[in-house]
Design an enzyme around this catalytic site. Structure first.
Site, PDB file in Angstrom:
ATOM      1  NE  ARG A  73      -2.141  -1.422  -2.242  1.00 29.64           N
ATOM      2  CZ  ARG A  73      -3.150  -0.859  -2.842  1.00 29.64           C
ATOM      3  NH1 ARG A  73      -3.880  -1.231  -3.727  1.00 29.64           N
ATOM      4  NH2 ARG A  73      -3.436   0.714  -2.323  1.00 29.64           N
ATOM      5  CE1 TYR A 201       5.323  -1.304  -1.783  1.00 27.16           C
ATOM      6  CE2 TYR A 201       3.063  -2.177  -2.164  1.00 27.16           C
ATOM      7  CZ  TYR A 201       4.015  -1.273  -1.448  1.00 27.16           C
ATOM      8  OH  TYR A 201       3.254  -0.338  -0.813  1.00 27.16           O
ATOM      9  N   GLY A 202       5.588  -5.104  -1.061  1.00 26.36           N
ATOM     10  CA  GLY A 202       5.031  -5.731   0.232  1.00 26.36           C
ATOM     11  C   GLY A 202       3.368  -5.765  -0.038  1.00 26.36           C
ATOM     12  CE  LYS A 210      -3.734  -2.583   2.008  1.00 28.01           C
ATOM     13  NZ  LYS A 210      -4.483  -1.672   2.792  1.00 28.01           N
ATOM     14  CG  HIS A 230      -8.744  -0.353   3.707  1.00 31.18           C
ATOM     15  ND1 HIS A 230      -8.335   0.572   2.579  1.00 31.18           N
ATOM     16  CD2 HIS A 230      -7.583  -0.329   4.078  1.00 31.18           C
ATOM     17  CE1 HIS A 230      -7.438   0.929   2.524  1.00 31.18           C
ATOM     18  NE2 HIS A 230      -6.444   0.284   3.358  1.00 31.18           N
ATOM     19  CB  SER A 252      -3.946   5.594  -0.144  1.00 31.80           C
ATOM     20  OG  SER A 252      -4.385   4.184  -0.450  1.00 31.80           O
ATOM     21  CB  CYS A 254      -7.438  10.168   4.071  1.00 30.25           C
ATOM     22  SG  CYS A 254      -8.105  10.658   2.466  1.00 30.25           S
ATOM     23  CG  ASP A 281      -4.324  -1.020   6.198  1.00 36.03           C
ATOM     24  OD1 ASP A 281      -4.609  -0.058   5.666  1.00 36.03           O
ATOM     25  OD2 ASP A 281      -3.788  -2.009   5.704  1.00 36.03           O
ATOM     26  CG  ASN A 377       3.875   3.218  -1.843  1.00 36.11           C
ATOM     27  OD1 ASN A 377       3.210   3.590  -0.638  1.00 36.11           O
ATOM     28  ND2 ASN A 377       3.902   2.009  -2.185  1.00 36.11           N
ATOM     29  NE  ARG A 379       3.610   1.634   1.552  1.00 39.54           N
ATOM     30  CZ  ARG A 379       2.368   1.674   1.817  1.00 39.54           C
ATOM     31  NH1 ARG A 379       1.962   1.461   2.921  1.00 39.54           N
ATOM     32  NH2 ARG A 379       1.644   2.069   0.972  1.00 39.54           N
TER      33      ARG A 379
HETATM   34  C1  OXD Z   1      -2.850   0.765   1.208  1.00 41.13           C
HETATM   35  C2  OXD Z   1      -2.020   0.400   2.293  1.00 41.13           C
HETATM   36  O1  OXD Z   1      -2.423   1.000   0.048  1.00 41.13           O
HETATM   37  O2  OXD Z   1      -2.471   0.283   3.560  1.00 41.13           O
HETATM   38  O3  OXD Z   1      -3.947   1.062   1.679  1.00 41.13           O
HETATM   39  O4  OXD Z   1      -0.836   0.226   1.984  1.00 41.13           O
HETATM   40 MN    MN Z   2      -4.431   0.218   3.567  1.00 46.62          MN
END
Ligand code: OXD
Ligand code: MN
Length: 598
Positions: A73, A201-202, A210, A230, A252, A254, A281, A377, A379
């Site tokens: 992101r 990118y997703g 998001k 979130h 992120s 955690c 999420d 990153n 996925r």
């Molecule tokens: C984030 C995700 O960055 O879920 O929080 O991809």
């Molecule tokens: Mn997230």
């Protein structure tokens, strides 16, 4: 002009207008059928957007590679575009709608020439539920269409719903020429509109995630008196069949996804718990007719980080991603299966790395640094229904009742393993002052605390001061509010060794939280909140270092006073907008810490 499969004039007018603007070769409506999905997959293979994996070992799975500067992101290119800057607040990038539309117009104009424009009607949440919202994404990317088919409910049934309700979020996406200098992720909450250009990118392009489910939804939620958060949602079932649900927010890195589908540890197996994953999420929560808070996960899939996912860290996810999964930016092995750093099994002898180059273990770059097989990153996109712990309540229109809300962060020294807030207002303060230490994976100085209220810093679609006020108001409207807790799995000893083993063992902490929600056990009052009486945490079968539990719950008052300096600086950013209740909580905590010191 071909006839559109909708009577919704607002929808057809908008699709026509955007098509005239972006100039695609054709307009293709996504109906959600298996046939259409197959056709798109075949076209994506032919165009090189997808690489089919070994269909015997990984049925229905594909690999996609993004451009090398389009792997995460891009928060600095993400804007909240409201008429007044004040509405976006001090923590968001802001542009006026007029300036934002004018800038993006240049990038979108004719951007779909030579490509199709896919029209994806999608529902976040069960189709037709009062908890749900509809979006329509126009995109020139088959990768986006195929991912949206995993992450959301798409197609015909959503179009039928749009015959009944008129409102939908207008989402426009074009890869354009994937130029980072012409990339923008724009949110126009006052127009219920999202424009994303120049990325594949997703997090930037799956606009239901998001962009709609957090940034636009949080804006709508304030107006409509609900919460868009979130947060993961999970259920814990006891052998007597009672299931209690938790919602938990973590920044992120955690372990949010791991927690959402944890496997009970050996020592607690005899208790017969069963874990139900509702989401990993996003949580949309409303006060229901019973006066308590109910939550749905608006998504139908996981968009998870691959590196580090293995049978030890997350056995349920390993199972989930065995089929019908799209992988992005991981290593392609010689047998046409995939691999990433921290995956199960031996390090492969070789393959093609995430940038499409030949890769061998031990390879180093010109600076002598190891070349990664998968991007950090990288996925996977996988359907929730593949998950062995997937909840049986996923299609329930009112979701699940939430007993507890948990805020967590990564703190090496300060925060105890768990504590309970004194009441809702104090709980909002705990969420608003959440912080996490930066790790080597993030930009910034390792160990520095980044304040990330409710883990929503990059996702709140309006002024966070107003967002805190909305949280405070929600508590006043809710006769049966959930209790609010804070957890920290990451406390270390003086040698930097973790004091708590984490992963499945975290269930022991959740057990305490649920017992507190049922008023089954007492607790010890401290200046920051209630902490467990140490005998109340079931430690059957766990090995902790000597005095680890005492260390995990030590409240260092001087360190907390120091912490409050950072909180004050953060709160001051909001000037006069910050709710006075939060300043009151700040003062009260300072006083409690000082009284006990003196
Ligand atoms: C984030 C995700 O960055 O879920 O929080 O991809
Ligand atoms: Mn997230």
């Amino acid at each position: 002009m071909t006839k559109f499969p909708t009577h919704n004039k607002k929808l057809s007018d908008w699709v026509n207008k955007m098509a005239r603007f972006c100039e695609p070769d054709e307009i293709i409506w996504i109906d959600g059928s298996l046939n259409q999905k197959k056709q798109l997959e075949e076209e994506a293979i032919a165009s090189g957007e997808l690489i089919p994996l070994n269909q015997e070992k990984s049925p229905g799975c594909f690999l996609h590679r993004t451009a090398i500067d389009d792997v995460a992101r891009t928060e600095h290119l993400t804007f909240i575009c409201t008429k007044r800057k004040q509405e976006a607040g001090p923590t968001n990038n802001w542009m006026s709608p007029r300036a934002a539309y004018a800038k993006a117009n240049k990038y979108f104009k004719g951007a779909m020439r030579g490509r199709n424009m896919y029209v994806i009607p999608y529902s976040m949440g069960p189709v037709g539920s009062t908890f749900s919202k509809i979006g329509v994404e126009l995109t020139d990317s088959r990768y986006v269409v195929l991912n949206m088919m995993i992450m959301t409910r798409v197609g015909e049934k959503v179009l039928r719903q749009l015959e009944i309700e008129d409102n939908f979020t207008k989402c426009l996406h074009s890869k354009a020429d994937l130029d980072i200098n012409k990339r923008l992720i724009l949110h126009f909450p006052e127009d219920n509109t999202i424009w994303s250009v120049g990325s594949g990118y997703g997090g930037n392009v799956l606009l239901g995630k998001k962009c709609l489910s957090l940034r636009i939804a949080s804006f709508l939620a304030r107006k409509e008196h609900w919460l868009a958060e979130h947060m993961l949602i999970m259920g814990i079932e006891k052998p007597n069949g009672q299931v209690q649900y938790l919602a938990a927010a973590f920044p992120s890195a955690c372990g949010k996804t791991n927690l959402a589908m944890l496997v009970p540890p050996e020592g607690l197996k005899v208790k017969g718990y069963r874990i139900w994953t509702v989401g990993d999420d996003i949580s949309w929560m409303r006060i229901d007719t019973d006066g308590s808070l109910w939550a749905i996960n608006p998504e139908t899939g996981f968009f998870g980080v691959a590196p580090g996912t293995n049978s030890k860290t997350n056995p349920n996810m390993v199972e989930t991603i065995k089929k019908n999964t799209i992988y992005t930016n991981v290593l392609l092995k010689n047998d046409n299966t995939v691999w990433w750093e921290g995956a199960d099994g031996d390090i492969p002898a070789g393959g093609i790395d995430w940038q499409g180059r030949p890769w061998k273990p031990g390879q180093v770059d010109v600076n002598g640094k190891p070349v990664l097989a998968a991007h950090p990153n990288s996925r996977f996109t996988a359907p929730i229904v593949n998950c062995p712990s997937a909840s049986f309540r996923l299609e329930q229109h009112h979701g699940v009742p939430i007993s507890a809300i948990i805020f967590g962060g990564k703190r090496g020294h300060l925060a105890p393993l768990v504590y309970e807030s004194f009441n809702w207002q104090h709980g909002v303060f705990v969420g608003a002052t959440m912080g996490s230490e930066l790790t080597a994976a993030q930009v910034g100085k390792v160990g520095v605390v980044r304040r990330d209220p409710m883990a929503m810093l990059p996702f709140c679609g309006y002024n966070m001061a107003e967002y805190f006020r909305h949280w405070l108001n929600m508590g006043k409207k809710m006769p049966k509010a959930p209790k609010i807790f804070s957890v920290n799995w990451f406390r270390v000893d003086p040698h930097g060794k973790f004091l708590w083993p984490g992963f499945g063992e975290n269930l022991r902490v959740l057990e305490w939280i649920l017992d507190r929600c049922e008023n089954k056990i007492g607790a010890t009052e401290t200046p920051i909140g209630y902490i467990p009486n140490l005998n109340d945490i079931d430690l059957t079968g766990i090995k902790l270092a000597e005095n680890a539990l005492e260390k995990l719950f030590k409240i260092d008052k001087e360190a907390w006073v120091e912490e409050l300096k950072g909180v004050k600086a953060f709160f001051q950013k909001f000037k006069g907008d910050l709710p006075k209740e939060l300043w009151q909580e700040y003062q009260d905590l300072l006083l409690r810490l000082k009284q006990q010191n003196g």
